[in-house]
Structures are given as structure tokens and as C-alpha cells.
Design a protein around this motif. Structure first.
Motif, PDB file in Angstrom:
ATOM      1  N   MET A   1       0.663  -1.166  -0.115  1.00  0.00           N
ATOM      2  CA  MET A   1       0.023   0.068   0.060  1.00  0.00           C
ATOM      3  C   MET A   1       0.912   1.272   0.195  1.00  0.00           C
ATOM      4  O   MET A   1       0.747   2.346  -0.745  1.00  0.00           O
ATOM      5  CB  MET A   1      -1.079  -0.109   1.369  1.00  0.00           C
ATOM      6  N   GLU A   2       1.935   1.174   0.720  1.00  0.00           N
ATOM      7  CA  GLU A   2       2.922   2.425   0.763  1.00  0.00           C
ATOM      8  C   GLU A   2       3.268   2.718  -0.646  1.00  0.00           C
ATOM      9  O   GLU A   2       3.554   3.672  -0.923  1.00  0.00           O
ATOM     10  CB  GLU A   2       3.923   2.019   1.721  1.00  0.00           C
ATOM     11  N   GLY A   3       3.604   1.607  -1.288  1.00  0.00           N
ATOM     12  CA  GLY A   3       4.255   1.813  -2.467  1.00  0.00           C
ATOM     13  C   GLY A   3       3.248   2.373  -3.657  1.00  0.00           C
ATOM     14  O   GLY A   3       3.626   3.122  -4.373  1.00  0.00           O
ATOM     15  N   CYS A   4       2.153   2.060  -3.389  1.00  0.00           N
ATOM     16  CA  CYS A   4       1.054   2.757  -4.251  1.00  0.00           C
ATOM     17  C   CYS A   4       0.996   4.237  -3.935  1.00  0.00           C
ATOM     18  O   CYS A   4       0.610   4.994  -5.047  1.00  0.00           O
ATOM     19  CB  CYS A   4      -0.300   2.058  -3.904  1.00  0.00           C
ATOM     20  N   LYS A   5       1.030   4.473  -2.844  1.00  0.00           N
ATOM     21  CA  LYS A   5       0.821   5.857  -2.433  1.00  0.00           C
ATOM     22  C   LYS A   5       2.092   6.688  -3.044  1.00  0.00           C
ATOM     23  O   LYS A   5       2.327   7.773  -3.642  1.00  0.00           O
ATOM     24  CB  LYS A   5       1.289   6.073  -0.956  1.00  0.00           C
ATOM     25  N   LYS A   6       3.298   6.130  -3.127  1.00  0.00           N
ATOM     26  CA  LYS A   6       4.542   6.635  -3.611  1.00  0.00           C
ATOM     27  C   LYS A   6       4.236   6.812  -5.090  1.00  0.00           C
ATOM     28  O   LYS A   6       4.560   8.044  -5.581  1.00  0.00           O
ATOM     29  CB  LYS A   6       5.669   5.934  -3.342  1.00  0.00           C
ATOM     30  N   LEU A   7       3.764   5.880  -5.760  1.00  0.00           N
ATOM     31  CA  LEU A   7       3.528   6.209  -7.403  1.00  0.00           C
ATOM     32  C   LEU A   7       2.641   7.063  -7.694  1.00  0.00           C
ATOM     33  O   LEU A   7       2.441   7.734  -8.583  1.00  0.00           O
ATOM     34  CB  LEU A   7       3.266   4.536  -7.971  1.00  0.00           C
ATOM     35  N   VAL A   8       1.551   7.058  -6.921  1.00  0.00           N
ATOM     36  CA  VAL A   8       0.363   8.155  -6.956  1.00  0.00           C
ATOM     37  C   VAL A   8       1.120   9.435  -7.193  1.00  0.00           C
ATOM     38  O   VAL A   8       0.768  10.581  -7.983  1.00  0.00           O
ATOM     39  CB  VAL A   8      -0.698   8.035  -6.050  1.00  0.00           C
ATOM     40  N   LEU A   9       2.056   9.966  -6.179  1.00  0.00           N
ATOM     41  CA  LEU A   9       2.730  11.033  -6.059  1.00  0.00           C
ATOM     42  C   LEU A   9       3.523  11.173  -7.089  1.00  0.00           C
ATOM     43  O   LEU A   9       3.489  12.350  -7.892  1.00  0.00           O
ATOM     44  CB  LEU A   9       3.533  11.065  -4.862  1.00  0.00           C
ATOM     45  N   VAL A  10       4.193  10.124  -7.596  1.00  0.00           N
ATOM     46  CA  VAL A  10       4.914  10.482  -8.744  1.00  0.00           C
ATOM     47  C   VAL A  10       4.027  10.811  -9.946  1.00  0.00           C
ATOM     48  O   VAL A  10       4.505  11.741 -10.982  1.00  0.00           O
ATOM     49  CB  VAL A  10       5.714   8.976  -9.198  1.00  0.00           C
ATOM     50  N   ALA A  11       2.949  10.114 -10.153  1.00  0.00           N
ATOM     51  CA  ALA A  11       2.085  10.368 -11.245  1.00  0.00           C
ATOM     52  C   ALA A  11       1.655  11.835 -11.292  1.00  0.00           C
ATOM     53  O   ALA A  11       1.553  12.572 -12.240  1.00  0.00           O
ATOM     54  CB  ALA A  11       0.961   9.382 -11.221  1.00  0.00           C
ATOM     55  N   LEU A  12       1.283  12.157  -9.939  1.00  0.00           N
ATOM     56  CA  LEU A  12       0.753  13.631  -9.842  1.00  0.00           C
ATOM     57  C   LEU A  12       1.800  14.540 -10.164  1.00  0.00           C
ATOM     58  O   LEU A  12       1.460  15.585 -11.161  1.00  0.00           O
ATOM     59  CB  LEU A  12       0.256  13.854  -8.417  1.00  0.00           C
ATOM     60  N   VAL A  13       3.118  14.614  -9.774  1.00  0.00           N
ATOM     61  CA  VAL A  13       4.153  15.477 -10.066  1.00  0.00           C
ATOM     62  C   VAL A  13       4.359  15.410 -11.725  1.00  0.00           C
ATOM     63  O   VAL A  13       4.613  16.240 -12.179  1.00  0.00           O
ATOM     64  CB  VAL A  13       5.591  14.979  -9.364  1.00  0.00           C
ATOM     65  N   LEU A  14       4.208  14.159 -12.385  1.00  0.00           N
ATOM     66  CA  LEU A  14       4.598  14.485 -13.721  1.00  0.00           C
ATOM     67  C   LEU A  14       3.339  15.063 -14.346  1.00  0.00           C
ATOM     68  O   LEU A  14       3.784  15.710 -15.430  1.00  0.00           O
ATOM     69  CB  LEU A  14       4.337  12.532 -14.293  1.00  0.00           C
ATOM     70  N   ALA A  15       2.290  14.721 -13.948  1.00  0.00           N
ATOM     71  CA  ALA A  15       1.044  15.574 -14.571  1.00  0.00           C
ATOM     72  C   ALA A  15       1.383  17.100 -14.392  1.00  0.00           C
ATOM     73  O   ALA A  15       1.201  17.941 -15.143  1.00  0.00           O
ATOM     74  CB  ALA A  15      -0.136  15.301 -13.930  1.00  0.00           C
ATOM     75  N   GLY A  37      12.785  14.547 -17.030  1.00  0.00           N
ATOM     76  CA  GLY A  37      12.550  13.368 -16.293  1.00  0.00           C
ATOM     77  C   GLY A  37      11.212  13.004 -16.224  1.00  0.00           C
ATOM     78  O   GLY A  37      10.710  11.839 -16.437  1.00  0.00           O
ATOM     79  N   LEU A  38      10.283  14.050 -16.037  1.00  0.00           N
ATOM     80  CA  LEU A  38       8.954  13.991 -15.521  1.00  0.00           C
ATOM     81  C   LEU A  38       8.230  13.469 -17.194  1.00  0.00           C
ATOM     82  O   LEU A  38       7.342  12.626 -17.130  1.00  0.00           O
ATOM     83  CB  LEU A  38       8.179  15.296 -15.318  1.00  0.00           C
ATOM     84  N   LYS A  39       8.697  14.125 -18.140  1.00  0.00           N
ATOM     85  CA  LYS A  39       7.973  13.984 -19.522  1.00  0.00           C
ATOM     86  C   LYS A  39       8.577  12.428 -19.870  1.00  0.00           C
ATOM     87  O   LYS A  39       7.868  11.372 -20.362  1.00  0.00           O
ATOM     88  CB  LYS A  39       8.713  14.719 -20.499  1.00  0.00           C
ATOM     89  N   ALA A  40       9.745  11.935 -19.349  1.00  0.00           N
ATOM     90  CA  ALA A  40      10.048  10.552 -19.678  1.00  0.00           C
ATOM     91  C   ALA A  40       9.172   9.405 -19.141  1.00  0.00           C
ATOM     92  O   ALA A  40       9.053   8.430 -19.710  1.00  0.00           O
ATOM     93  CB  ALA A  40      11.591  10.364 -19.219  1.00  0.00           C
ATOM     94  N   CYS A  41       8.705   9.913 -17.979  1.00  0.00           N
ATOM     95  CA  CYS A  41       7.867   8.756 -17.350  1.00  0.00           C
ATOM     96  C   CYS A  41       6.147   8.964 -17.792  1.00  0.00           C
ATOM     97  O   CYS A  41       5.543   7.960 -17.660  1.00  0.00           O
ATOM     98  CB  CYS A  41       7.745   9.095 -15.810  1.00  0.00           C
ATOM     99  N   ALA A  51       3.637   2.315 -21.950  1.00  0.00           N
ATOM    100  CA  ALA A  51       4.936   1.672 -22.270  1.00  0.00           C
ATOM    101  C   ALA A  51       5.462   1.339 -20.924  1.00  0.00           C
ATOM    102  O   ALA A  51       5.320   2.042 -19.875  1.00  0.00           O
ATOM    103  CB  ALA A  51       5.773   2.608 -22.942  1.00  0.00           C
ATOM    104  N   PRO A  52       6.480   0.287 -20.800  1.00  0.00           N
ATOM    105  CA  PRO A  52       7.508   0.271 -19.735  1.00  0.00           C
ATOM    106  C   PRO A  52       8.188   1.563 -19.371  1.00  0.00           C
ATOM    107  O   PRO A  52       8.438   2.239 -20.058  1.00  0.00           O
ATOM    108  CB  PRO A  52       8.221  -0.995 -19.781  1.00  0.00           C
ATOM    109  N   PRO A  53       8.411   1.689 -18.009  1.00  0.00           N
ATOM    110  CA  PRO A  53       9.249   2.960 -17.767  1.00  0.00           C
ATOM    111  C   PRO A  53      10.869   2.849 -18.420  1.00  0.00           C
ATOM    112  O   PRO A  53      11.257   1.804 -18.493  1.00  0.00           O
ATOM    113  CB  PRO A  53       9.530   3.048 -16.163  1.00  0.00           C
ATOM    114  N   SER A  54      11.111   4.015 -19.103  1.00  0.00           N
ATOM    115  CA  SER A  54      12.469   4.061 -19.822  1.00  0.00           C
ATOM    116  C   SER A  54      13.513   3.979 -18.774  1.00  0.00           C
ATOM    117  O   SER A  54      12.948   4.575 -17.584  1.00  0.00           O
ATOM    118  CB  SER A  54      12.356   5.175 -20.841  1.00  0.00           C
ATOM    119  N   ALA A  90       2.987   1.579  -9.960  1.00  0.00           N
ATOM    120  CA  ALA A  90       3.670   0.499 -10.415  1.00  0.00           C
ATOM    121  C   ALA A  90       5.155   0.976 -10.669  1.00  0.00           C
ATOM    122  O   ALA A  90       6.031   0.153 -10.862  1.00  0.00           O
ATOM    123  CB  ALA A  90       3.110  -0.375 -11.395  1.00  0.00           C
ATOM    124  N   LEU A  91       5.444   2.251 -11.064  1.00  0.00           N
ATOM    125  CA  LEU A  91       6.695   2.708 -11.669  1.00  0.00           C
ATOM    126  C   LEU A  91       7.724   2.445 -10.667  1.00  0.00           C
ATOM    127  O   LEU A  91       8.940   1.953 -11.133  1.00  0.00           O
ATOM    128  CB  LEU A  91       6.506   4.232 -11.907  1.00  0.00           C
TER     129      LEU A  91
END
Length: 102
Positions: A1-15, A37-41, A51-54, A90-91
Motif C-alpha cells: 500500500m505504501e508503494g502505491c501511495k508513492k507512485l500516485v505522487l510520482v504520477a501527480l508530479v508528472l502531470a 525526467g517527468l516527461k520521460a515517465c 509503455a514500460p518505464p524507460s 507501479a513505476l
């Protein structure tokens, strides 16, 4: 669950970085992630066939301040920017990165 929270944050920052130029303009970073870096994700967190993460995405994530990214974990902007929270979550594991507690 903690990993999920981390990835949601990454996604938000990407957006935020992808759709909000001033946040990372002029070589500035957001939570130690550059606009590049954000655009790469981006291809890894949206669409029906992401796509799989580059290597560039994983490198950006490895340099990111994940505690800083945790500040965005409850934002509803992810869906507005077409980011699938499950894909974002999942990133780090796909990049073989350690989990962060938010």
C-alpha cells in the motif's frame, strides 16, 4: 500500500510538470525531477497500453525526493491529466527502486 501511495505522487508530479510549464521552467526541478525526467515517465502512466518505464524515467525517479512527492498523494488532478494512478504506483517497483513511506 505504501508503494502505491508513492507512485500516485510520482504520477501527480508528472502531470503537474507536463501540463504546468512554470513549475519546472528554466531548468528548475520539482521534487528533484526535471521536466525532461517527468516527461520521460509520461508514456508509462497513461493510456490503455502504457509503455514500460524507460531508463530515463527510472533515472529521474531514482533522483527524485520521494518525500516531497508524497505531498501530492491525495490530489485529484491525476485523472484530470489522464494519469492512471495504478500505473503510476507501479513505476518504482518496475524501476527496481526502494519503497518510500508517505
Amino acid at each position: 500500500m505504501e508503494g502505491c501511495k508513492k507512485l500516485v505522487l510520482v504520477a501527480l508530479v508528472l502531470a503537474l510538470a507536463i501540463f504546468s510549464e512554470p513549475m519546472v521552467a528554466n531548468a528548475q526541478t520539482l521534487c528533484r525531477m526535471t521536466k525532461e525526467g517527468l516527461k520521460a515517465c509520461e508514456p508509462s502512466v497513461n493510456g490503455p497500453n502504457p509503455a514500460p518505464p524507460s531508463a530515463a524515467c527510472c533515472s529521474a525517479l531514482s533522483n527524485a525526493d520521494m518525500q516531497c512527492l508524497c505531498l501530492f498523494k491525495n490530489s485529484r488532478l491525476l485523472n484530470l491529466y489522464g494519469i492512471d494512478p495504478n500505473l503510476a504506483l507501479a513505476l518504482p517497483s518496475k524501476c527496481n527502486l526502494p519503497q518510500t513511506r508517505c
